[in-house]
Write a protein that holds these residues in place. Structure first.
Motif, PDB file in Angstrom:
ATOM      1  N   GLU A  55      18.556   5.816  30.744  1.00 27.39           N
ATOM      2  CA  GLU A  55      19.402   6.034  29.571  1.00 27.39           C
ATOM      3  C   GLU A  55      20.626   6.861  29.948  1.00 27.39           C
ATOM      4  O   GLU A  55      20.568   7.700  30.847  1.00 27.39           O
TER       5      GLU A  55
ATOM      6  N   TYR B 287      22.864  -0.032  22.159  1.00 28.19           N
ATOM      7  CA  TYR B 287      23.103   1.393  22.047  1.00 28.19           C
ATOM      8  C   TYR B 287      22.593   1.893  20.687  1.00 28.19           C
ATOM      9  O   TYR B 287      22.435   1.127  19.741  1.00 28.19           O
TER      10      TYR B 287
ATOM     11  N   TYR C 141      27.546  12.990  24.362  1.00 24.31           N
ATOM     12  CA  TYR C 141      27.660  13.896  23.222  1.00 24.31           C
ATOM     13  C   TYR C 141      29.136  14.157  22.966  1.00 24.31           C
ATOM     14  O   TYR C 141      29.867  14.575  23.878  1.00 24.31           O
TER      15      TYR C 141
ATOM     16  N   TRP D 130      22.809   5.643  17.980  1.00 25.63           N
ATOM     17  CA  TRP D 130      23.558   6.870  17.779  1.00 25.63           C
ATOM     18  C   TRP D 130      22.812   7.795  16.852  1.00 25.63           C
ATOM     19  O   TRP D 130      21.957   7.374  16.071  1.00 25.63           O
TER      20      TRP D 130
ATOM     21  N   GLY E  55      19.778  18.181  23.705  1.00 29.22           N
ATOM     22  CA  GLY E  55      20.682  18.130  22.574  1.00 29.22           C
ATOM     23  C   GLY E  55      21.160  19.514  22.171  1.00 29.22           C
ATOM     24  O   GLY E  55      22.343  19.714  21.852  1.00 29.22           O
TER      25      GLY E  55
ATOM     26  N   THR F 202      23.501   6.945  22.738  1.00 29.30           N
ATOM     27  CA  THR F 202      22.471   6.635  23.729  1.00 29.30           C
ATOM     28  C   THR F 202      22.628   5.182  24.146  1.00 29.30           C
ATOM     29  O   THR F 202      22.574   4.281  23.307  1.00 29.30           O
TER      30      THR F 202
ATOM     31  N   LYS G  25      25.712  11.791  19.089  1.00 30.45           N
ATOM     32  CA  LYS G  25      25.005  11.455  20.323  1.00 30.45           C
ATOM     33  C   LYS G  25      24.928   9.939  20.452  1.00 30.45           C
ATOM     34  O   LYS G  25      24.351   9.282  19.583  1.00 30.45           O
TER      35      LYS G  25
ATOM     36  N   HIS H 235      23.334   9.333  28.004  1.00 32.82           N
ATOM     37  CA  HIS H 235      23.556  10.103  26.779  1.00 32.82           C
ATOM     38  C   HIS H 235      24.979  10.660  26.800  1.00 32.82           C
ATOM     39  O   HIS H 235      25.388  11.293  27.771  1.00 32.82           O
TER      40      HIS H 235
END
Length: 601
Positions: free
Chosen positions: A148, A102, A152, A104, A125, A184, A182, A150
């Motif tokens: 992926e 991961y 937030y 960030w 974003g 990921t 964020k 995501h």
């Protein structure tokens, strides 16, 4: 889906196939539904776990960011050797094994004072930051095309945050949105695990469905169908005559009870069959006895017919002499009034007796088939008017209105005019006889269709009771003239009771039929339908198609003095019984006729 639709779908198939289809289809639907639900629920749990994991990675990402900032600022980490520490390597080594892939990013909420690294790097974003500013707790975005996940998460200011960030943002307060984290994560492993789980789920569902099909087949074959097939085999053998066979089912359930009931029914059937065989044997003997009795009756009837014919001829000869001498006496000038009255009585009684003899002879000829047709061309208009005119004096004596209505342009008839005249004369005599004073009698003649003419005689007489309308055309039959009359030998009106029987037989001889409508106390309507053209040797009635092919308004062509009623067909198809067997019962309510030109009055 209705039962008929389901039956059309399955077609005519066996019970075993229907049970297998229904049970197997139900199990397959149940298994598919349960596994599909598990599939959907399992996928949801996997992605829910990703959210939980991403949520738990927010704090380590913030901590890593603060360590990097502290190293850069050479601040409160003096206890770490600055030349030996690598914050990124330390953070990577501390990550769990399954989430080391991961990454960030930390973005500032106030984009006006943020540099490029502190701003979102894509449109998603910016959209997520805008939603977080509106109060959303978290934003999740799954990008299947690049594999992926995501996540937030908002970062709100706390008291510890204010103590450090107050220098940069003097207006910062506790609870203000400072930024956005964020997370990921790669979902390739998640997809692979889901694919493997789904494959195992499908394999398990197929195996389960197969085993369920086998179980349903065994249940249907050996628990349901086998006893039914046994009962069918037993019933087939019984149909072939093997009545000693019995059903033998020992399942301890309803099928065994059904076999016991089947055996009881079979024993009862055998008992009834034996009783029926005995009854048939007795019936055969009685039928033989009846045949011998009928043969004797036939022979006696022939003797009786010969006797009646001989006696009628023997009576006619002296009767002719009596009538001749009475006519001579009536012409004498030296008779007193009393003697003239006696002579008239002799003439009247003689003529009545002559009518009776003529009726019996005519009926005997018709029954023996010795009456021939004399076909001539004649006008039905003239025949009807002539007969109405001959009956006018009798109608006038009773103050009865006698009228006729004849359709114009009737075709020339090719029939036996004498017999048709006798039919009309008998019906008119009855109508006048059984119509009280001041009544009305009407004769109608018109074309029924292209092949049939119809003669209607209506009266407002005493009518015929409904229960006597079917027998009124029998020989020596007269109906009741008074409601409730029980003594059939007491007759208010004279006559032999042969008139309507002669009408029916003559109508059949001319190829026609007779219809009757009557209501007791209101009057009667007799309808005679005969073909316009008949063969000289014709002894058969017109075909039903010819009779029924009349105009659609043929009912309206029969006006009646009473309300319209359903026409009852009285065309006789019963065999003519012997004269000695015909009951001499009470008066016909409105129809008893005589033959010849003499009135029955």
């Amino acid at each position: 889906m209705s039962y008929r639709t389901f039956k059309r779908l399955l077609g005519e198939t066996s019970l075993e196939r229907k049970c297998r289809f229904l049970l197997g289809g139900g199990l397959l639907l149940l298994i598919s539904t349960s596994f599909a639900f598990y599939w959907w629920r399992n996928s949801g749990l996997v992605y829910e776990q990703n959210k939980t994991t991403a949520r738990s990675l927010v704090w380590p990402a913030l901590w890593e960011k603060h360590l990097k900032w502290a190293k850069e600022e050479n601040d409160a980490v003096n206890w770490l050797p600055q030349d030996k520490i690598d914050v990124e390597q330390l953070a990577s080594s501390l990550k769990p094994e399954d989430v080391r892939e991961y990454s960030w990013d930390l973005f500032m909420a106030d984009l006006s004072s943020a540099n490029a690294a502190q701003r979102p790097d894509d449109e998603a974003g910016y959209d997520a930051l805008a939603k977080l500013k509106q109060g959303e707790p978290e934003i999740i975005s799954v990008l299947d095309d690049i594999g992926e996940y995501h996540y937030y998460s908002p970062v709100y200011a706390s008291r510890s945050c204010i103590s450090c960030h107050i220098e940069r943002d003097p207006d910062l307060k506790s609870g203000d949105l400072m930024g956005m984290v964020k997370i990921t994560m790669s979902i390739d492993d998640t997809k692979e695990a889901l694919a493997w789980n789904r494959a195992m789920l499908i394999a398990t569902a197929i195996i389960t469905a197969f085993l369920a099909m086998l179980a349903s087949y065994a249940i249907v074959r050996y628990v349901i169908v086998k006893p039914v097939l046994h009962l069918k085999d037993v019933s087939d053998e019984i149909t072939r005559g093997n009545l000693g066979l019995r059903a033998d089912i020992r399942t301890g359930d309803e099928f065994e009870e059904l076999s016991h009931a089947f055996n009881r029914m079979l024993r009862h059937l055998v008992t009834v069959q034996d009783e029926l065989r005995n009854v048939n044997t007795d019936l055969d003997s009685k039928v033989d006895e009846l045949a011998h009795v009928n043969l004797k009756l036939y022979e006696l009837n022939k003797v009786k017919d010969g006797f009646l014919a001989t006696m009628s001829h023997e009576l006619r000869t002296p009767l002719t002499s009596i009538l001749g001498f009475s006519d001579v006496l009536a012409g004498s000038d030296n008779l007193t009034g009393k003697q003239e009255r006696f002579v008239r009585h002799i003439q009247t009684s003689g003529r009545d007796l002559q009518v009776l003899i003529n009726d019996i002879l005519d009926l005997a000829k018709i029954e023996s088939g010795k009456m021939d047709l004399q076909v001539v061309d004649f006008s039905l208009d003239d025949l009807v008017q002539r007969q109405v005119g001959s009956m006018q004096p009798q109608a006038s004596r009773k103050n009865i209105e006698l009228t006729c209505e004849i359709e114009t342009d009737l075709p020339t008839m090719q029939q036996d005019s004498v017999k048709l005249q006798q039919i009309l004369n008998n019906l008119l005599s009855n109508a006048v006889k059984f119509t009280p004073e001041g009544g009305r009698v009407q004769v109608l003649a018109h074309r029924f269709n292209e092949e049939i003419v119809e003669i209607v005689v209506q009266d407002t007489g005493i009518g015929i009771p409904l229960e006597e309308q079917e027998t009124i055309f029998e020989k020596f039959r007269q109906g009741r003239s008074v409601p409730g009359q029980a003594d059939t030998m007491t007759r208010e009106y004279g006559g032999t009771g042969l008139g309507l029987s002669i009408v029916m037989e003559l109508s059949k001889l001319l190829g026609g039929v007779v219809f009757l409508e009557s209501e007791f106390g209101k009057g009667s309507t007799f309808v005679v339908q005969v073909p316009i053209v008949t063969e000289p040797t014709s002894n058969f009635g017109p075909s039903p198609s010819a009779i029924n092919a009349g105009p659609a308004n043929s009912e309206t062509a029969l006006p009646s003095a009473t309300s319209p009623r359903k026409r009852e067909v009285v065309e006789s198809e019963r065999s003519v019984s012997s004269l000695s067997n015909s009951p001499a019962t009470s008066d016909a309510g409105s129809t008893e006729a005589v033959s010849g030109d003499e009135s029955a009055a």
